[in-house]
Design an enzyme around this catalytic site. Structure first.
Site, short mmCIF file in Angstrom:
data_model
loop_
_atom_site.label_atom_id
_atom_site.label_comp_id
_atom_site.label_asym_id
_atom_site.label_seq_id
_atom_site.Cartn_x
_atom_site.Cartn_y
_atom_site.Cartn_z
N ASP A 154 0.82 -1.21 0.00
CA ASP A 154 0.00 0.00 0.00
C ASP A 154 0.86 1.27 0.00
O ASP A 154 0.46 2.30 -0.52
CB ASP A 154 -0.91 0.04 1.23
CG ASP A 154 -2.05 -0.97 1.17
OD1 ASP A 154 -2.34 -1.48 0.07
OD2 ASP A 154 -2.66 -1.23 2.23
N HIS A 198 0.99 -9.04 -0.30
CA HIS A 198 0.32 -7.77 -0.03
C HIS A 198 1.05 -7.00 1.08
O HIS A 198 1.25 -5.78 0.98
CB HIS A 198 -1.14 -8.00 0.34
CG HIS A 198 -1.96 -6.75 0.33
ND1 HIS A 198 -2.20 -6.04 -0.82
CD2 HIS A 198 -2.56 -6.06 1.34
CE1 HIS A 198 -2.93 -4.98 -0.54
NE2 HIS A 198 -3.17 -4.97 0.76
N LYS A 199 1.43 -7.69 2.11
CA LYS A 199 2.22 -7.13 3.20
C LYS A 199 3.09 -8.25 3.77
O LYS A 199 2.74 -9.43 3.64
CB LYS A 199 1.34 -6.56 4.32
CG LYS A 199 0.42 -5.44 3.91
CD LYS A 199 -0.46 -4.97 5.08
CE LYS A 199 -1.45 -3.91 4.62
NZ LYS A 199 -2.31 -3.42 5.74
N TYR A 235 1.21 -10.54 5.85
CA TYR A 235 0.23 -11.37 5.17
C TYR A 235 0.96 -12.28 4.18
O TYR A 235 0.90 -12.09 2.97
CB TYR A 235 -0.81 -10.51 4.42
CG TYR A 235 -1.68 -9.66 5.31
CD1 TYR A 235 -2.08 -10.09 6.56
CD2 TYR A 235 -2.12 -8.41 4.88
CE1 TYR A 235 -2.89 -9.31 7.37
CE2 TYR A 235 -2.93 -7.62 5.68
CZ TYR A 235 -3.31 -8.07 6.93
OH TYR A 235 -4.11 -7.30 7.74
N ASP A 288 -6.28 -5.31 -4.45
CA ASP A 288 -5.87 -3.96 -4.07
C ASP A 288 -4.40 -3.71 -4.41
O ASP A 288 -4.02 -2.62 -4.86
CB ASP A 288 -6.04 -3.72 -2.56
CG ASP A 288 -7.29 -4.30 -1.95
OD1 ASP A 288 -7.85 -5.26 -2.50
OD2 ASP A 288 -7.70 -3.80 -0.89
N SER A 321 -12.49 -3.96 -4.48
CA SER A 321 -11.29 -4.68 -4.92
C SER A 321 -11.30 -4.85 -6.44
O SER A 321 -10.26 -4.74 -7.09
CB SER A 321 -11.18 -6.03 -4.21
OG SER A 321 -12.18 -6.93 -4.61
N GLY A 347 -12.67 -2.70 -8.38
CA GLY A 347 -12.35 -1.36 -8.84
C GLY A 347 -10.86 -1.07 -8.80
O GLY A 347 -10.29 -0.51 -9.74
#
Length: 408
Positions: free
Chosen positions: A124, A168-169, A172, A179, A250, A252
């Site tokens: 992110d 993602h991270k 995670y 995303d 998501s 989007g």
């Protein structure tokens, strides 16, 4: 003693006076600006109405999302990017300065990003870096290049699935979320084409290929919110690794990732047509679930099932992606009808005009994710019960972007 005067609140922000109705009024000396009602010019485009409303609520861009102090965050990057695009269209310096102000509040004199922790490997955090390319090109301020280099270094060392997809991270493991494609891929593509002669474009295309292979539902053509390669997460299907449901935002994020990343793939690149095919398949899939209002439900394939609702951010993102896809020639012209219908749904169903003239975007899902603590199981019940927040930046930023693509 009485006097005659004319006040414009947004003069503080160097905004054009067209946003206000400036009247000669007799008032006592102690009258304050808060007592002067702002009037939106009804002839102004929706893109500027929303931008000026954001600035009215948040005089500094770092204040977006109720932030108490400057922080490097994807939502601030999303809105600031929309302001950069609006500046490119209008040449109103106030929009440029608003985005620049965010960067300057977060990047110190040595080019360090304040409150950014690379060791968390949170994809992110890449998103806000998108605003730095134009700032660097316009100012040649090396701070912006140093900050971009730092984000590129994160991508270099970002943990990956065994098949090569960005986690993602760090917290995670083995997971790709839709995303994350928006957060990382367009920045990565712009960086590699600007500074590396495009050497990473094949790797960027692979991120999308992994999602298409592992997260797509063959029946609907929609993509699940997340995919766990290890199948170890409680929310993951033990056969496919996918999360249990589709989520409009998501989808989007992913649609915006596709139309934005394509800006940096040369026409002769071997993977460009593959990405365009993904976009066409996704567009076909999502318009099949577009409500008659033009909007999309929070859980898009569940329609008006009890608790489901027409959600603003996913609707704005999909509207933007469809419109840009047509404008760029990636999608057939008929998808512009869906984009126009989507935007009209936003303005007629989900926009409210406040007494002071600002506009409010309603029915925005504040946040949704998978796993974590407290645990998010990706169930239908989970998605429909996450809180809503008026004017959440994940809705207002894409609203501006969609309005620009549609010239609204």
């Amino acid at each position: 003693m009485k006097f005659t005067y004319c006040i414009s609140f947004m003069a503080i922000l160097a905004i054009s006076t067209s946003f206000f109705s400036c009247k000669k009024t007799e008032k006592k000396a102690e009258t304050t600006t808060s007592q002067i009602k702002m009037v939106v010019d009804s002839t102004e485009k929706w893109s500027e109405k929303m931008a000026k409303s954001i600035m009215y609520r948040n005089p500094e861009a770092w204040q977006i999302d109720d932030a108490k102090r400057p922080k490097w965050d994807y939502v601030h990057g999303l809105v600031s990017l929309a302001f950069e695009k609006l500046y490119a269209e209008t040449q109103n310096e106030a929009y440029y300065n608003y985005a620049k102000g965010y960067a300057d509040a977060l990047i110190d004199s040595s080019g360090n990003i304040v409150n950014y922790e690379i060791e968390k490997y949170n994809i992110d955090m890449i998103n806000a870096g998108k605003i730095l390319f134009d700032l660097y090109a316009k100012t040649n301020d090396k701070r912006y290049k140093i900050a971009m280099d730092t984000l590129r270094l994160q991508l270099k060392d970002q943990p990956r699935t065994k098949s090569g997809g960005f986690w993602h991270k760090k917290r995670y493991p083995n997971q790709m979320w839709l995303d994350g494609l928006y957060m990382g891929a367009p920045f990565y593509a712009q960086y590699t084409t600007t500074f590396e002669e495009g050497k990473a474009l094949n790797n960027i295309a692979k991120q999308f290929q992994l999602i298409e292979t592992n997260a797509k539902d063959p029946k609907t053509g929609l993509l699940y919110h997340g995919w766990d390669e290890s199948r170890q997460m409680e929310w993951a299907d033990k056969k496919t690794g996918t999360s249990p449901n589709f989520w409009s935002r998501s989808l989007g994020w992913y649609a915006m990732a596709l139309v934005d990343v394509l800006d940096y793939f040369p026409e002769n690149h071997s993977k460009k047509q593959e990405l365009i095919t993904y976009l066409n398949q996704l567009a076909t899939a999502v318009v099949a679930f577009q409500d008659e209002s033009g909007l999309w439900y929070q859980v898009p394939n569940m329609g008006d099932r009890d608790g489901n609702y027409l959600e603003a951010s996913g609707s704005a993102m999909l509207t933007y992606a469809l419109a840009k896809g047509v404008n760029k020639g990636y999608l057939p012209d008929h998808f512009m009808e869906n984009a126009t219908k989507g935007f009209n749904g936003l303005t007629t169903k989900l926009i409210k005009v406040q007494s002071n003239g600002t506009i409010t975007l309603t029915q925005v899902c504040a946040v949704a994710g998978l796993g974590g603590n407290p645990y998010r199981d990706g169930s239908y019940k989970y998605y429909i019960n996450e809180r809503k927040k008026d004017n959440d930046p994940k809705g207002t930023g894409p609203f501006i972007l969609a309005a620009l693509q549609l010239d609204k």
